[in-house]
Design an enzyme around this catalytic site. Structure first.
Site, short mmCIF file in Angstrom:
data_model
loop_
_atom_site.label_atom_id
_atom_site.label_comp_id
_atom_site.label_asym_id
_atom_site.label_seq_id
_atom_site.Cartn_x
_atom_site.Cartn_y
_atom_site.Cartn_z
N ASP A 118 0.22 -0.95 -0.53
CA ASP A 118 0.23 0.01 0.35
C ASP A 118 0.92 1.32 0.15
O ASP A 118 2.17 0.65 0.91
CB ASP A 118 -0.72 -0.19 1.72
N HIS A 264 3.88 -2.27 2.75
CA HIS A 264 4.23 -1.30 1.90
C HIS A 264 4.83 -0.58 1.84
O HIS A 264 6.03 -1.12 2.24
CB HIS A 264 3.52 0.15 3.66
#
Ligand SMILES: [Zn+2]
Length: 317
Positions: A118, A264
């Protein structure tokens, strides 16, 4: 900007919808506060509260300021609210208001796992992740932020070339329950448009709300967009930088057949995530897992899809 702020010995106050700046500012050694800026109606459709409006509100209303720390990041001072938005989203997964549209994991019967990243694209971390994925010849899914996508089209090109999947992670990473439905739609539309160049003209249908947080339903806005909301069931909290080994162990301890792993590639220094990745991939392959894109993990046999449409909402395990 960081150099300028350093030169002034400034303290930085940022608004509470922008999840992209905290890490970069705190990493640079600046003192950062999140203003408790409860005036979503003042927010523009895209981006953050205008600096002047934020400064005025802060001076006038003296809202509580939450000091942002490396380990708390965008959650500073808002843990409860963010947890509430996540609970709402998980309830949507459990209730399946639109069957086949909300997932926290894929089918448990097959040894498949989806790695998802992400907040990017964000150099150099996304590129290093792409190098590692390429080395092991495994695909992943990138939930991109619109702001970063227009800044780094060359990385999107690489993601596309290598056959990874794209997901929509909004334009500016706001906490969606703060926004009106029109604002949320604009966040998704603009990001979809930015990504569509790299997805054969179609906006990606996979969607992940920032912080995994949704406003209360109904979710007609998601169904009209034909979006599939993808949460996760494995969260190593890599954004808090707990250490390379902790990230790897956390993923490997939690993972099960059908798992969706949240990590992430953007939003700050993600070198720990990058460094944990080879161990994660090697161990999963050793355990007999196949790594697949999130959209492929969630694909179901046609017969099952028909069943899901024809019956009342069912609760996944
Ligand atoms: Zn995010």
């Amino acid at each position: 900007m960081v150099d300028f702020l350093h030169g002034n010995g400034s303290r930085v106050i940022i608004d509470d919808t922008n999840g992209l700046l905290y890490d970069r500012l705190t990493e640079a050694g600046l003192t950062v506060y999140r203003a408790d800026h409860r005036a979503p109606s003042q927010l523009p459709l895209l981006g953050s509260a205008p600096a002047e409006a934020l400064a005025r509100t802060t001076l006038r209303d003296r809202p509580p300021l939450s000091r942002s720390a490396m380990g708390s990041g965008t959650h500073s001072g808002r843990d409860e609210e963010l947890a509430g938005g996540y609970e709402t989203a998980m309830a949507a997964v459990a209730d399946q208001p639109a069957p086949g549209r909300f997932f926290a994991h894929g089918p448990r019967g097959e040894k498949k796992v989806a790695l998802t990243f992400d907040d990017g694209p964000f150099p150099p971390h996304t590129e290093r992740i792409l190098d590692i994925l390429e080395h092991y010849a495994v695909p992943a899914t990138f939930f991109c932020v619109g702001l970063n996508s227009v800044a780094h089209p060359e990385i999107l090109g690489r993601i596309q070339e290598r056959g990874h999947a794209f997901g929509n992670h909004t334009w500016s990473h706001p906490y969606l329950p703060d926004l009106s439905e029109a604002q949320i739609l604009e966040q998704l539309r603009s990001t979809g448009e930015a990504l569509s160049t790299f997805t054969n003209g179609d906006a990606p249908t996979l969607f992940r709300p920032p912080y995994g947080a949704l406003p209360p339903g109904p979710y007609d806005w998601l169904t009209t967009m034909e979006a599939t909301t993808v949460l996760w069931d494995v969260d190593p909290k890599d954004w808090s930088r707990p250490g390379v080994e902790v990230i790897a162990r956390s993923v490997l301890d939690q993972v099960r057949p059908g798992s969706i792993v949240l990590m992430h590639d953007g939003g700050g220094d993600r070198s720990q995530t990058v460094d944990a990745l080879p161990t994660i991939i090697e161990t999963l392959l050793d355990r007999g897992y196949r790594l697949v894109r999130a959209d492929h993990l969630l694909e179901r046999p046609v017969s099952e899809q028909a069943e899901a449409r024809g019956t009342s909402p069912s609760t996944p395990d």
